[in-house]
Structure formats: structure tokens, C-alpha cells
Design an enzyme around this catalytic site. Sequence first.
Site, mmCIF file in Angstrom:
data_model
loop_
_atom_site.group_PDB
_atom_site.id
_atom_site.type_symbol
_atom_site.label_atom_id
_atom_site.label_comp_id
_atom_site.label_asym_id
_atom_site.label_seq_id
_atom_site.Cartn_x
_atom_site.Cartn_y
_atom_site.Cartn_z
ATOM 1 N N SER A 1 -9.482 1.576 3.001
ATOM 2 C CA SER A 1 -8.686 2.397 2.119
ATOM 3 C C SER A 1 -7.654 1.597 1.334
ATOM 4 C CB SER A 1 -7.964 3.486 2.941
ATOM 5 O OG SER A 1 -7.094 2.907 3.902
ATOM 6 N N LYS B 1 0.851 -1.194 0.000
ATOM 7 C CA LYS B 1 0.000 0.000 0.000
ATOM 8 C C LYS B 1 0.885 1.242 0.000
ATOM 9 C CE LYS B 1 -3.902 1.925 2.648
ATOM 10 N NZ LYS B 1 -4.820 1.666 3.800
ATOM 11 N N SER C 1 -9.850 -0.794 7.193
ATOM 12 C CA SER C 1 -9.282 -0.732 5.847
ATOM 13 C C SER C 1 -8.587 -2.015 5.413
ATOM 14 C CB SER C 1 -8.288 0.434 5.745
ATOM 15 O OG SER C 1 -8.930 1.664 5.934
#
Length: 599
Positions: A152, A78, A176
Site C-alpha cells: 500500500s 506515507k 506493503s
Amino acid sequence: MLPTILDLATLRDLYASGGLTPVSLMQEVADRMAASNDPAIFITALDRASLVRAAEDLLARHPEPNALPLWGVPFAVKDNIDVAGLPTTAACPAFAYEAQADAEVVARLKAAGALCIGKTNLDQFATGLNGTRSPYGAPRSVFSAEHVSGGSSSGSAVAVAAGLASFSLGTDTAGSGRVPAMFNNLVGIKPTPGLLSTTGLVPACRSLDCISIFSASVGDGLAIRRIAEGFDAADPFSREAVPHPLPETGLRFGVLTPGEREFYGDAEREALYDAAIARLEGLGATAVPFDYAPFREIATLLYNGPWVAERLAAIAPFFAKHADALDPSVRTIVESANGYSAVDAFEGRYALEALRRRTEATWAKVDILLLPTSPTTYTVAQMQADPIRLNSHFGHYTNFANLLGYAAIAVPGGFGADGLPGGVTLVGPGFSDEALGSWADALHRSAASGMGVDRSAILPDANRNPVPEAPAIGLVVVGAHLSGLPLNHQLTELGGRLMTRTRTSREYRLYALPGTHPAKPGLINEPGFVGPSLEVEVWALPPAGFGHFVAAIPAPLGIGKITLEDGSHVSGFLCESHAVRGAEEVTGHGGWRAYLASR
């Protein structure tokens, strides 16, 4: 031919057989990335030459197949987690910088042989649960180009589910690392806060952030977590793990009461939640309705309480100069921090602790919670039309976990008639990560929902994570609990098993206690006495069974250390000396069974 999903067991087998090399795998990954129909998965993807070079470097250093735990395993990161030499953007181009070093977790994974293939898209500054708040585009669920991927950690989930990576790193502050797992038929490992280092992570809420793991199976996720975890003195929020066990049998899991069920009209996802409850019961666990209200109120604190100010604290200098660079929804949330004072922060902490106390009533009657990962899903168009309210729906059953320091594992829960996945999350006390994994693995396998985009994939037996057997506790029995005698069933019903028949050392006396039904002896240790050794049995009980057994022992009997003829010391039945005054001594028979036979 490679399967769609690049699970660890398959790669290891192919490497071991010579049917695959890290170089050929990186070529395949490059092909898949080029052919992907979702252009929003990566913010920075490594090109083919870089992927192949990384594989060649690995082979130069470790040529033997599977020489390292993650030898040649591709993973994605990420883009709020640093990877040396690559930009970290947090999905905000104006914020971007080139990382000078790997984040601690990335460094551990690389040292284990894993190969990074790129940095993935995310809701900007990890603020969102839907995946649409990025200037780099909105990744889609692998099951519908119309539906959100979840966020996210949007790109991280899609990369694994689409077969581009074996696993990926996300983050999880409010859900997330769990919500995108559900929307893409993956496992989401949310560790206990502090178990994985956050050094090298752009914080969202620094006191709550976790680096999370997306994987095709629970077994893969646990294997990766074990490599990535560990205390990091450079991270002030890192913690030494003290494992929290769960029952091996008789697990009690909390389920929502009718009044606390909220699926926002999504009957498909509610039916999948009910099916997961039934499957976990079928695995031998017991469903216990619990009051979700205090957990729900804690969840509300995260975005409607002073913790939102921590999102501003994370980027305050940048925000002061570049507020216009933020996604409108993210800016609205971050700016709301200005409405909270230091007094609000303390009052929020007081509210949290009061609510935590209310949750204790639940933990007195359950071992874990089983919750919907998300109550529902939405299309990208729906989310963009109502971005704050609909996003909040996704966190209804996730936002509380890090505020309370819990471990959680999200697992696939099957598919609705609409072709979209559902999912459930097992939530346990802090540092129950390992024990929770065994139940999560069994529940995932029972769903028969495949892995990622491949709904027909079979979870490999090689990464099965059975409920572990806790170390047994030895117990010396001398009387009515011996094999074949009236109280032996109390041991077998608690999972006890006979380990050995042996004898005590010679400083023990045995008495027949008067007025006991069934007849019981009293064993007394008398230092300096030299008599015949006495027949005993050593049984092994699981820790929970041992505790139940000891709690039920009536006076004048109790548990103490007994010395056996080989000099070892094992817990066993002893008697208070006052109880044998006037009792018949039967030491000369050499044991209780011989005494009974003589009567």
C-alpha cells in the site's frame, strides 16, 4: 550536477565540499516534484516556499554541514503517519484530520536533521498491495506507466525511486513495505514488529503493523532505521530489542522447493529468483530447500482469518458512519470482518500457534529464508479488472512475516527481458534486523541493478555494510592445540587466531595423560601450590566456532577459567582430578612443548 538518486553518501559528500546546501537541494527537489510525470505520488506535497523555509530553519539551528546524522536529507512520509501541521488522510478524504504532533518515528528523523517534503499516496487505510485503491490516483512503477507501483506504500516507493526523496517511510502489515520496493528497484526495510514505534500511525492491523523504510541501498536503509528505532513507552506494542545474530560464515538460507514455487506463469521473475539464489551461494552461503507450506498457511490467515477483523477495529467508529466513503475493494475487505466471532479469533490464534510449531523444523536447518518478494506484477488495468484476486498474488510470499514476528529486507534482484524488475526478500528471526542487513547489502550489490529508476547507478562504497565480525572469545590452550602441534588445526579450521603466548599463574600442575593419541596433558588447579608458571597460548575464536569446539572436547577434559600470570582470567582447558591419578607429572618442565622436547 546532482545524480538522479539522492543517496546519503552523495549528499554528505556534496554538503561537506560546499557544492550543495540544504536550501539549494530543496530548490532542486521542488523542481523535480513540479516536473514529475506522475501526479499521484503525493497527497500533500510541500510547496517550494515551505521546503526552502524548512532548510533555512535547519541552517539557523545547525549551520555546520553534516552537523546531524541526516542533516538536510529530504524524506517523504506515507499519509497514514502523522506529520505535525499536515493533514493525515489515510487516502480517505472523509477521514482526514490535521496532525497536532509528529509521529514518534518522524520526530526522531527530524531531530536528526531530515527534512520532510510531503505526505505520499497509499492504498486506502493501508489495505492493499497494489497501489490502485486511492481516490487520489494510482502511482505507477517508475519503469512502466502501465504497471502498478505496488502498495500500500505506493507513493513512498515512487518518491524515492524517482529521485524526489532520499528515503521515505511506509508501513508494512502484509508486505506493503516490500512489494513496492521490488516494483521500483529499491530496498525495503521491514523491521521486526515493535522495533520502530507506531505512535502516530493510523493502524491497519494494530498488533501487526510496522513502519517501514524505502531507500536506494541497504546501507542507507539501515542507517535510517538505527535513528528511527527505539523503545517507546507510549506504544503498547513497542519492544526492547534483543539482537539476534546470524553466522558470519556458513550461512544457511532456505529456498523454495519445486512444489512450493508459485509465479503465476511469470517465468521472468522466476528466473530472477534462481539468479539470486546462485548469487547468494556465490557469497559463501548454502541453499537449503525447505517446506514453505506452514508459512503459506499462516499467510492465508491474514486475510482469510479473524485478523481481518482488526482492520475493522482500527476504524470502527468511522466505518459505522462513513462506510460509503471507502474504496469498494477496501470496503469489501473491512466488511468481511463482520463474519468473524470471538470464537473465530481464538481458533485463529490456535491455528497460528500450531503452524508456528511446524515452522520450527525449518529454523532447525536454516538461518534465514530467501523468497521472491512478489511472484509477479500486473498492469493497472489488469488489477482494476480483478482487484481482490490479483492483489492476493502479491502477498503470497510476504503475508506471514509479521504474524510470526520476523525481520525482513527486500532487495532488488535485477531485470527481466521485459524491462521490469524482480526482487527477493531475506527473512530472518525477530531482531535479526542488523545481522540480516549485511547479507542483504552483499546480495543487492551482486545484482548490479542500480538504484531506483537509475539502473546504471553504482552503489556507493561509503554505505557498504559488510558482514560484521562478532566479538571473539578467548581460549587458553596448553597442550596438543598449541601452534605447530597435532591438534592446532582444530582451532584454525574454526576461524581461530593466535592472540598471545603467555604463562599461567603458579598454582597449576601439569600431567601427561596416559593412553592419549596424540599425547595430551591434563592441567589441574591446586590452590596453595606454588610451582613454575606454565607456557600457554591464548587463541580467539568466533562465538559459533567456540561453541563447536567446546562441544567436541572429550572427557576428562573440559573448559574452565584459567588464571594467567598477569592476573587475568580466560577460559581454557582443565582436567578432572581423577584422571591424573598415577599419571606422570610434568610441571617441572614449565610447559607441554618443553616436556615433549625432553622425551
